[in-house]
Design an enzyme around this catalytic site. Sequence first.
Site, short mmCIF file in Angstrom:
data_model
loop_
_atom_site.label_atom_id
_atom_site.label_comp_id
_atom_site.label_asym_id
_atom_site.label_seq_id
_atom_site.Cartn_x
_atom_site.Cartn_y
_atom_site.Cartn_z
N GLU A 187 1.22 -0.93 0.14
CA GLU A 187 0.36 -0.52 0.00
C GLU A 187 1.31 1.11 0.05
OE1 GLU A 187 -2.70 -0.71 3.10
OE2 GLU A 187 -3.57 -1.73 2.17
N GLU A 256 -7.16 -7.36 -1.25
CA GLU A 256 -7.94 -7.60 -0.42
C GLU A 256 -8.64 -6.96 -0.42
OE1 GLU A 256 -6.16 -5.21 2.43
OE2 GLU A 256 -3.39 -5.75 2.29
#
Length: 842
Positions: A187, A256
């Site tokens: 991320e 995710e």
Amino acid sequence: MMGWKIAMCNAFLVVMLVLLSSWVSWGEASVSYDHKAISVNGQRRILISGSIHYPRSTPEMWPDLIQKAKEGGLDVIQTYVFWNGHEPEPGKYYFEGRYDLVKFIKLVHQAGLYVNLRIGPYACAEWNFGGFPVWLKYVPGISFRTNNGPFKAAMQKFTTKIVNMMKAERLYETQGGPIILSQIENEYGPMEYELGAPGRAYSEWAAKMAVDLGTGVPWIMCKQDDAPDPIINTCNGFYCDYFSPNKAYKPKMWTEAWTGWFTQFGGPVPYRPAEDLAFSVARFIQKGGSFINYYMYHGGTNFGRTAGGPFIATSYDYDAPLDEYGLLRQPKWGHLKDLHRAIKLCEPALVSGDPTVMSLGNYQEAHVFKSRSGSCAAFLANYNQHSFAKVSFWNMHYNLPPWSISILPDCKNTVYNTARIGAQSAQMKMTPVSKGFAWQSYNEELMSYEDNSFTMVGLREQINTTRDNTDYLWYTTDVKIDPREGFLRGGKWPVLTVFSAGHALHVFINGQLSGTAYGSLESPKVTFSKSVNLRAGVNKISLLSIAVGLPNVGPHFETWNAGVLGPVSLSGLNEGKRDLTWQKWTYKVGLKGESLSLHSLSGSSSVEWVEGSYIAQRQPLTWYKTTFNAPSGNEPLALDMDTMSKGQVWINGQSIGRYWNEYKASGNCGACNYAGWFNEKKCLSNCGKASQRWYHVPRSWLRPTGNLLVVLEEWGGNPYGISLVKREVASVCADIYEWQPTLVNWQLQASGKVNKPLRPKAHLSCAAGQKISSIKFASFGTPQGSCGNFQEGSCHAFHSYDVFERYCIGQQSCTVPVTPEIFGGDPCPSVMKKLSVEAICS
Ligand SMILES: *[C@@H]1O[C@H](CO)[C@@H](O)[C@H](O)[C@H]1NC(C)=O
């Protein structure tokens, strides 16, 4: 084709490529990708993956978790690598017990599944310090996750160590192992945006460093739109159908898919309806997605002091398909299993090319996939949150519930709708198995001037002082009160004000707990301001500052402070306000009981404990111990800590984690409809109660007799309320519409054995070792509510109970077809009916 083949541009690289590909084909194994999918051994695949973080369960639990993931229809297990668990001190590595990464990967391989290894080494994951070792912060000149020499050197060293370990164990797919994908960083997009040019340089460096390690399998970067080639950028979120990779030749991957959300102390427990999770996955697949990973598939437990945040709870259940204890969460697990089977029936068409999209109405669409060999699969979507849609697709009519997608693996028959759950639901219960423990207690000494204490002028930052070896740091100072102070002669007590960078604070005046203050995940800072009871002469002010997990996310979270940084002042004196900030403060790292290892078998005998009626109750800073025998059976176990306030628990020297039952969940726990966009605040439970009441005790940490249970209570509690409970199925439910499509019925029809429409069946199944003892509710008609609180509607077949009582009672499982005749005839012929049933398991 892998992206790096495309990116190649000179003869030298061509030679390299030929060498490399001959080595790869020698192993008869390869992982590559194109715009459609990841290909394993030349075959494009729709891959269903799930996150299981190995240190959040025990090695004894791993085989069962992996098996249940496989039965749930998963192809891949995804995990982070937890740097701070593996390198607790610089150059001292640990790969044992819950940190036996190689064993975990080999178990996944044995089960026939693949691995997506997210090396990071930044993990985030609501894990302490985002997975970074705390010592890393104190490397001179370091700055995390940016173009910084010392950081890059440490990151490269650890990443290389892990890759080399995987290669040595032959764990990459190209070596015959299970690892098909690796991840570098995590991320990083939002950070890069924040940092600008140095962020971009770091990202380029990380990509090249990873690719140069030559794993033979593709690398991914998640939530990083400009991931450098050949790295695949991937999506994380509650929905990812809108996402496109940054190059046309990269596949659309979702690393995710959030199955729920984490719990923080002081917050409610979030959950995500199975219908919406299934809908988001079907949306992603119909838009050409080919890899989906559930984050989490098993969330597990933040044992010890591994929870991050600060204020992340010990439970990391995440409302995952496998609950914290490793049991099936129903109907989520079963509903996703049915979804995966439906998607796999479509796989040949899905991997063949891009879908044709057709509008079926204002909020309705069809996505149609066709392969050259003639297979056809269709997804019919109704995005309307409020109403059903009747649509017509290729001359057939379909009824689509609100916010749902139907899957038609032959472009004709529905086998699955995301809003129609065929799997059973289950209600769980926590049944006490041992209580009334015979406790002994030991009062922690308040900070005394002893060997490992030190004195200096001013206030020290906490983590720099403790290096996170303990949650606790004592700050003690003396305050001289003149006998002529006005407050001593009937005036108002002086007010002590303490500013702390976090996270919690107990204030002791002359050895008495005077008050407590704490922050939250959103604002970890603490302000304590309260009148205090001082006497003439010298008073001792002792501040016990407590860290509750180190931050795991945010720009340069490594620089965030904790502890009493001041100012500290006393107001209401004759002189007005006295600043205590720059007095002499005496420091002590940790509690006395910690330095004596009272939590361990050997350490616990180093002090004298009191017992019987002398037990300290509702006293701050008290250690309690007892012994107990392991209960029989194999149900998962937990400690009910509801009568305690805040502290830590150990069993046989192993830390169960932090507990904080006194921190009640504040929030709005209203009703939650599956339809409509989900976010982490939409569906909440436990408001007004402890954010976490039960604490998982792994069975494998127990021996048959004489288990040592030690509790450190900081604040005051009643240990006689602590009990050991087992987690088991209380009841199971089915909630099925008449004519609800099922995959089994479609297969019967497709095989030609039946040529009429088939009705669904209700399956009820208690856990192994249990039997159905009674039918709590049964109604064929228009029942309302959900498992645990069904009610009859205006239409109800009077014989609804009879059939279940006849076929189910005394059985571990039973199956009943949803047909009117069985229930004594159709109670309301022109109405769409359903069957709701709840059976008690015991
Ligand atoms: C840690 O504390 C020492 C001693 O007070 C100080 O010199 C150093 O700058 C501190 N380091 C950080 C990163 O705060």
